[in-house]
Design a protein around this motif. Structure first.
Motif, short mmCIF file in Angstrom:
data_model
loop_
_atom_site.label_atom_id
_atom_site.label_comp_id
_atom_site.label_asym_id
_atom_site.label_seq_id
_atom_site.Cartn_x
_atom_site.Cartn_y
_atom_site.Cartn_z
N ARG A 76 16.77 7.83 -34.03
CA ARG A 76 16.79 6.36 -34.01
C ARG A 76 18.22 5.83 -34.03
N GLN A 77 19.08 6.49 -34.78
CA GLN A 77 20.49 6.08 -34.79
C GLN A 77 21.12 6.28 -33.42
N ARG A 78 20.76 7.38 -32.79
CA ARG A 78 21.27 7.64 -31.45
C ARG A 78 20.81 6.57 -30.47
N ARG A 79 19.54 6.17 -30.58
CA ARG A 79 19.04 5.14 -29.66
C ARG A 79 19.74 3.81 -29.90
N GLU A 80 20.05 3.48 -31.13
CA GLU A 80 20.78 2.23 -31.39
C GLU A 80 22.13 2.25 -30.69
N ARG A 81 22.80 3.41 -30.71
CA ARG A 81 24.08 3.50 -30.00
C ARG A 81 23.86 3.37 -28.49
N CYS A 82 22.75 3.93 -28.02
CA CYS A 82 22.43 3.82 -26.60
C CYS A 82 22.15 2.37 -26.20
N LEU A 83 21.46 1.64 -27.09
CA LEU A 83 21.16 0.24 -26.79
C LEU A 83 22.44 -0.58 -26.72
N ALA A 84 23.41 -0.25 -27.54
CA ALA A 84 24.69 -0.95 -27.47
C ALA A 84 25.32 -0.75 -26.10
N ALA A 90 15.71 17.25 -23.13
CA ALA A 90 14.45 17.00 -22.42
C ALA A 90 14.50 15.66 -21.70
N LEU A 91 15.05 14.63 -22.37
CA LEU A 91 15.18 13.32 -21.73
C LEU A 91 16.07 13.41 -20.49
N GLN A 92 17.09 14.23 -20.58
CA GLN A 92 18.01 14.36 -19.45
C GLN A 92 17.30 14.90 -18.21
N TRP A 93 16.40 15.86 -18.40
CA TRP A 93 15.71 16.42 -17.24
C TRP A 93 14.74 15.40 -16.64
N VAL A 94 14.01 14.68 -17.48
CA VAL A 94 13.11 13.65 -16.96
C VAL A 94 13.90 12.60 -16.20
N PHE A 95 15.03 12.18 -16.76
CA PHE A 95 15.92 11.23 -16.08
C PHE A 95 16.37 11.79 -14.73
N ALA A 96 16.75 13.06 -14.72
CA ALA A 96 17.25 13.67 -13.48
C ALA A 96 16.19 13.73 -12.39
N THR A 97 14.94 14.01 -12.78
CA THR A 97 13.89 14.08 -11.76
C THR A 97 13.66 12.73 -11.10
N LEU A 98 13.77 11.66 -11.85
CA LEU A 98 13.58 10.33 -11.29
C LEU A 98 14.77 9.90 -10.43
N VAL A 99 15.98 10.21 -10.89
CA VAL A 99 17.16 9.86 -10.10
C VAL A 99 17.18 10.61 -8.78
N PRO A 137 21.80 9.32 -24.37
CA PRO A 137 23.20 8.89 -24.44
C PRO A 137 23.92 9.14 -23.11
N PRO A 138 24.66 8.18 -22.60
CA PRO A 138 25.39 8.39 -21.34
C PRO A 138 26.32 9.59 -21.40
N GLU A 139 26.92 9.84 -22.57
CA GLU A 139 27.83 10.98 -22.69
C GLU A 139 27.10 12.32 -22.61
N GLN A 140 25.78 12.31 -22.78
CA GLN A 140 24.98 13.53 -22.63
C GLN A 140 24.85 13.93 -21.18
N GLU A 187 24.74 3.55 -12.22
CA GLU A 187 23.91 2.43 -12.68
C GLU A 187 22.68 2.93 -13.45
N SER A 188 22.08 4.02 -12.98
CA SER A 188 20.84 4.51 -13.58
C SER A 188 21.02 4.92 -15.04
N LYS A 189 22.24 5.21 -15.44
CA LYS A 189 22.49 5.57 -16.83
C LYS A 189 22.03 4.47 -17.79
N ARG A 190 21.97 3.23 -17.32
CA ARG A 190 21.57 2.13 -18.19
C ARG A 190 20.11 2.26 -18.61
N TRP A 191 19.21 2.58 -17.66
CA TRP A 191 17.81 2.71 -18.08
C TRP A 191 17.61 3.99 -18.87
N GLY A 192 18.41 5.01 -18.61
CA GLY A 192 18.36 6.20 -19.47
C GLY A 192 18.72 5.84 -20.90
N ALA A 193 19.69 4.95 -21.06
CA ALA A 193 20.13 4.58 -22.40
C ALA A 193 19.04 3.86 -23.18
#
Length: 333
Positions: free
Chosen positions: A16-24, A144-153, A189-192, A178-184
């Motif tokens: 949850r803390q990670r997602r808050e940073r992502c939302l920022a 795991a999120l990174q792979w799901v993101f990658a399949t859609l991109v 995390p974009p840095e991931q 640009e797609s990094k925003r919906w991943g966030a």
């Protein structure tokens, strides 16, 4: 890494803390509260606005479940076996809400996805991967999120270039960035992520060649997905949009007849390029355009009013009406 999951409360708190940073990050890079995460003329909306892009979803789903932790999560926690159409509708809605919704809608939908993922955790079974059986997983794990993101991109780029027009390197790079925003907004995390387009392309190729596998759980999911007679055409189109090594491996037809059917389907998608925007672009794009125009003091076109009315009744598959409001009017199962 069993010790990582010994204290589930602590792990959830870190997520949850990670997602808050992502939302920022998402708020900082969003175009605006009305526009949402993306500009109407930006690469993400330029690509996803095409009606032909609905064909990008099935190949992405296939590649997702070839990752054992995704297959395990879908197999253990999803209602795909009994509510395939409802699940498909929710997937399409979530994609378009993240891409075309205003900022509050995108963040809300991303939050719902994150919350649903919080309960998806456990151990990989031998039905998903004999070699990785017993390995712990959770759906909100950045890997795991990174792979799901990658399949859609990658799926979006592959489908767009096959059905609409080729893209140059800079256009692909802008789409990825640009797609990094919906991943966030879903907690990635974009840095991931790989730092640039070339690094992303290498990551995707390495995953396709070395990290994916077709376990019994993935086979069951794909059997349900492509089993209905009305999915036969989708299966042929999907096969042609998958990486070559996985076309026949996942059990999709890829003989001479299937290849001809794929070319015919692709030809039909390409012809949508000649339609007027009212028919060519998905309803969610028109709704975003109307929202932005209204905020600027402009009027709403007749086409948009029709789209809004049909969407509210659940009669179109790619609008911004939440599924819970319209699902009762859609086919069950």
């Amino acid at each position: 890494m069993p010790d990582l999951y010994e204290n589930l409360a602590a792990v959830s708190q870190k997520d949850r803390q990670r997602r808050e940073r992502c939302l920022a990050y998402a708020r900082e890079h969003a175009v605006g509260p009305v526009e949402g995460l993306f500009a109407q003329e930006g690469m993400v909306r330029r690509i996803w606005r095409e009606g032909a892009m609905l064909a990008a979803i099935p190949p992405a789903v296939v590649l997702e479940v070839l990752l054992p932790e995704v297959a395990e999560g879908v197999g253990r926690f999803s209602d795909y076996q009994t509510k395939l159409m409802a699940r498909t509708r929710r997937t399409v809605y979530a994609t378009h809400a993240l891409v075309f919704g205003d900022l509050s809608m995108s963040i809300e939908v991303g939050g719902r996805i994150f919350q649903l993922h919080e309960r998806v955790r456990g151990g990989i079974s031998s039905r998903s991967s004999e070699g990785r059986a017993g390995t712990r997983y959770r759906a909100n794990d950045p890997a795991a999120l990174q792979w799901v993101f990658a399949t859609l991109v990658q799926g979006a780029l592959t489908t767009y270039e096959a059905a609409v027009e080729p893209l140059d390197r800079d256009e692909r790079a802008r789409f990825y960035e640009e797609s990094k925003r919906w991943g966030a907004v879903v907690g990635l995390p974009p840095e991931q992520l790989p730092p640039d387009w070339e690094s992303f392309a290498r990551y995707f190729e390495e995953m396709v060649e070395g990290a994916l596998e077709l376990g019994d759980m993935a086979k069951d999911i794909l059997r349900v997905l492509f089993g209905p007679p009305y999915m036969r055409g989708v299966a042929r189109l999907c096969a042609g949009l998958l990486p070559e090594r996985w076309r026949s491996a996942v059990g999709l037809p890829w003989d001479a007849d299937a290849k001809r059917a794929y070319e015919l389907a692709l030809g039909a998608l390409r012809r949508t390029r000649h339609l007027p925007p009212a028919l060519r672009y998905v309803p969610a794009w028109h709704q975003a355009a109307a929202r932005i125009e209204a905020a600027r003091g402009g009027g709403v076109s007749k086409t948009t009013r029709i789209v809004q009315a049909l969407d509210a009744r659940g009669w179109i598959p790619a609008g911004l009406a939440p599924p819970e409001e319209v699902m009762r009017r859609c086919p069950r199962g």
